[in-house]
Every structure is written in C-alpha cells, then in structure tokens.
Design an enzyme around this catalytic site. Structure first.
Site, PDB file in Angstrom:
ATOM      1  CB  THR A  54      10.091  -2.076  -0.880  1.00 41.42           C
ATOM      2  OG1 THR A  54       9.000  -1.177  -0.957  1.00 41.42           O
ATOM      3  CG2 THR A  54       9.889  -3.007   0.287  1.00 41.42           C
ATOM      4  CE1 TYR A  68       8.353  -0.184   1.985  1.00 39.34           C
ATOM      5  CE2 TYR A  68       6.502  -1.466   2.785  1.00 39.34           C
ATOM      6  CZ  TYR A  68       7.285  -1.029   1.746  1.00 39.34           C
ATOM      7  OH  TYR A  68       6.982  -1.400   0.470  1.00 39.34           O
ATOM      8  CB  SER A 101       9.947   2.899  -8.018  1.00 39.29           C
ATOM      9  OG  SER A 101       8.758   2.174  -7.890  1.00 39.29           O
ATOM     10  CB  THR A 134       7.945  -3.627  -6.635  1.00 34.41           C
ATOM     11  OG1 THR A 134       7.095  -3.101  -5.613  1.00 34.41           O
ATOM     12  CG2 THR A 134       9.049  -4.477  -6.040  1.00 34.41           C
ATOM     13  CG  ASP A 135       4.928   1.004  -6.062  1.00 33.09           C
ATOM     14  OD1 ASP A 135       4.606  -0.177  -5.817  1.00 33.09           O
ATOM     15  OD2 ASP A 135       4.843   1.916  -5.231  1.00 33.09           O
ATOM     16  CE  LYS A 207       3.809  -4.051  -6.584  1.00 35.17           C
ATOM     17  NZ  LYS A 207       4.331  -2.910  -5.821  1.00 35.17           N
ATOM     18  CD  GLU A 329     -14.779  -3.117 -30.244  1.00 35.02           C
ATOM     19  OE1 GLU A 329     -15.619  -2.280 -30.585  1.00 35.02           O
ATOM     20  OE2 GLU A 329     -15.054  -4.304 -29.969  1.00 35.02           O
TER      21      GLU A 329
END
Ligand code: SIN
Length: 372
Positions: A54, A68, A101, A134-135, A207, A329
């Site tokens: 972006t 966009y 990304s 950023t992803d 993120k 667990e």
C-alpha cells in the site's frame, strides 16, 4: 509554505487525476524537518529496497482508503515524494519486486534475503529500508531477522493508506524508517518494523487492525521505542537470538520446506490435517484453541498419524498472546510434538521452515523455538 488545509483542498481536486504529482505535495509536510546524520557531518548510506504494498499503492480519489490498488508506484517516485530523505541519509533505491504482500511467498523471501545480505556485506551500505505491504510484513520481518547475517540496521516499513490518500502515512513512515536505518542506535537490534512513529521488533510485532494506521503492535510485550524529533528512542529489546547469532543460512538455498498452518475451531475435524499430509507437507503449525488444546478425538489422532508419517507438528495458539507450554495441553514428549512458545502461528511457520532446513530432529527444533 502550504498549510495543511490548502494541501487537503488541492489533494481533493487533483490527486485522483495525478497520483504522482499528488505524492509530491507531501513534500510540503517535510520541508522543515532538520537533517539527521549518522556521525556528525557524515550522512549514512541507506539503501531502500522496494517490494510493493500500500505504501506504493494508488486509489482513484484522495478519499479512497479501501479498494485501491497496491504496488503501483515505483521506488524513484516514492523517494522523490519525500525530498528531505536526502538531508537525513544518502539514499539509493532499488525495486526488488512489485507485489501486494498477500502474494508474498518463499521465492520472494529468498530473493529479498539474499539481496539484503549481499548489500549489507558492502562497506558503502550502512543500513537498509524495505518498503513492503503490511499484510505479511510481520512474517517477512521475522524471516529476515533469522537469516540476515549483519548487525547493520534493517528496517521494514509500510503504510496503511495508499500514496494518493488524504494524510497518507507512507511519506512520514518512509522518512522515519530511513533515519532509523541510518542510526547507530539501530545497529544490532535485529530487523525492525517501523510505522506510525513506533519501532517494533520483528519477532513479536503483529498486525492488529485491518485498516487503522496504528495497526502494528507488540501485544503485551511492548514495542521497542519511538521515532520522535528525527531520531529513534529505544526502551527495550527482545532477549531472543537474531541475525548473526542464528544458525540459519539461506544464501545457497533455492527453496524452503513446505509448512502449512491449520486453524483450530469448534467442530474442527481432521479433513484439513489429512489434506496437508496428502500434499506432502514437511511440517505443520496447528493454530490451536486456547493455550494449545487439541480436540479429542476429532483432531489429535490425525496429528499423531501425521507425526508418524514424518511430519513435524508444532502446537501454536490462535489466541494471540501467551505461552503454549510443552506437555501442557498435550503429551508433547510422548507424541513427539513441538510447541511454539509465544510465536504466533504465522511466525511459527517461518521458524519451522528454517528449522527444517537444518534438521528434522524434534528436540533440536524445540530448542530453536526456545532460542529464537
Ligand atoms: C499489502 O499488504 O500489500 C496490501 C496492504 C497494505 O500494504 O497495507
């Protein structure tokens, strides 16, 4: 000098027609910033490697903040949009690739990491900035944190608003990233992710919001510092090993082992697990519910079978914070499983891939999860 109000008006009228000219208007926001020097009187040589995202995106109007197109503006235009970069470092740009990304993959990672290592070995490169979507920024950051063989700063930067948006965050983020990459304070800190005036460490940053500018956080453990007054302010550091202190070397690798992530949820069954076994995956990260609980009998038997077929199983958690305890667990010693400690599933996948380039011994792999 343009006022912010005037600037906004001009953006509203023109940005959708002339995206690159519009980027140039952001120049006005930065002309008063004082210069920064690595040493008194000597600017650092900072290489900017562009990969898309972006930060290099364009929208049809200045108010387009979703829908966009990412990865359209080239590195030279990004640099030209922030003329003050030249006052804080000797910057050189290189377009390594140009992708959104979500399309990041192991091949791009290997290409990027090799280029970073090659450049950092040069005496005329003091630090590197990587512009990135950023992803998947957190995964790329952690991958590089484990395979970059230099103490020199590597800073990954992105933006949440495209370059054509009102109050685009890309220019200020890039400006701060260049200062950070050229600073002595960032030497030896590992790969850093810097957006929104904050500095995060690669291992623990994630993120946290789909769209806001303050999306990058290091939940609970805290980010490393701030960017303010044209310089970094560090307050903490991860205790985990990184860069020159890791055992991973990708310089001669052309591919990485296949590792997948399976997500845990109510009513989960073994279908996804069996499908990954059939696909021939070498390892699997299970993003388990809670503190690492496996559904019984729906899921655990499938994991036990997968392990018997040679697949390395890592129990991680979908929760987002906290430790997945060994033998907590699940009977990890008995079942020969590995736990992710505090790594989120996407970071655990990165480490497991790299671990599998060295060994398939689960005790060794567990050691790596407690080391990195
Ligand atoms: C991407 O990750 O390439 C698109 C989203 C963004 O950069 O914020």
């Amino acid at each position: 000098m343009l006022t912010r109000a005037k600037l906004r008006l001009m953006q509203n009228h023109r940005m959708h027609r002339q995206p690159l000219a519009a980027i140039g208007m952001f120049i006005a926001l930065f002309v008063w910033a004082p210069g920064h020097a690595k040493d008194a009187g000597k600017l650092a040589n900072v290489m900017i490697l562009a990969t898309g995202g972006t930060i290099a995106g364009t929208g049809t109007t200045s108010t387009t903040a979703v829908g966009y197109t990412a990865a359209t503006v080239g590195i030279e235009a990004l640099i030209e949009a922030v003329p003050n970069l030249k006052k804080v470092a000797n910057v050189t740009g290189e377009q390594v690739f140009q992708i959104a990304s979500e399309n990041m993959n192991n091949d791009y990672w290997l290409k990027l990491a090799k280029r970073v290592n090659t450049l950092l070995a040069q005496n005329d490169v003091d630090g590197i900035v990587i512009t990135h979507g950023t992803d998947t920024i957190e995964e790329t950051a952690y991958f590089l944190n484990l395979v970059v063989k230099s103490q020199k700063p590597v800073v990954i930067v992105g933006a949440m608003r495209p370059s054509t948006a009102i109050s685009a965050d890309g220019p200020i983020n890039l400006y701060n990233a260049v200062i950070l990459a050229g600073s002595k304070a960032a030497v030896g800190k590992g790969v850093l992710v810097s957006l929104n005036d904050q500095i995060n460490g690669a291992r623990d940053v994630t993120k946290t919001n789909t769209s806001t500018a303050d999306t990058f956080r290091t939940p609970e453990l805290g980010f490393l510092g701030y960017m303010q007054d044209n310089r970094p302010h560090f307050y903490r550091e991860s205790t985990r090993k990184k860069t020159i202190d890791t055992e991973f070397d990708i310089m001669n690798l052309d591919s990485l082992p296949r590792v997948d992530i399976v997500y845990g949820y109510a009513n989960e069954d073994r279908v996804a697990i069996d499908a990954f076994v059939a696909a021939g995956a070498n390892g699997r990260v299970h993003a388990v519910v809670g503190d690492g609980s496996l559904a019984r009998p729906a899921v655990e038997p499938a994991l036990i079978e997968a392990r018997k077929r040679g697949m390395v199983i890592v129990r991680s958690s979908r929760v987002g914070n906290g430790i997945v305890a060994r033998n907590g667990e699940a009977k990890d010693d008995e079942l020969d499983f590995v736990v992710s400690d505090t790594l989120n599933p996407q970071k655990a996948r990165v480490l497991l891939m790299l671990a599998l380039t060295k060994t398939s011994d689960t005790k060794e792999i567990q050691r790596m999860f407690y080391t990195y």
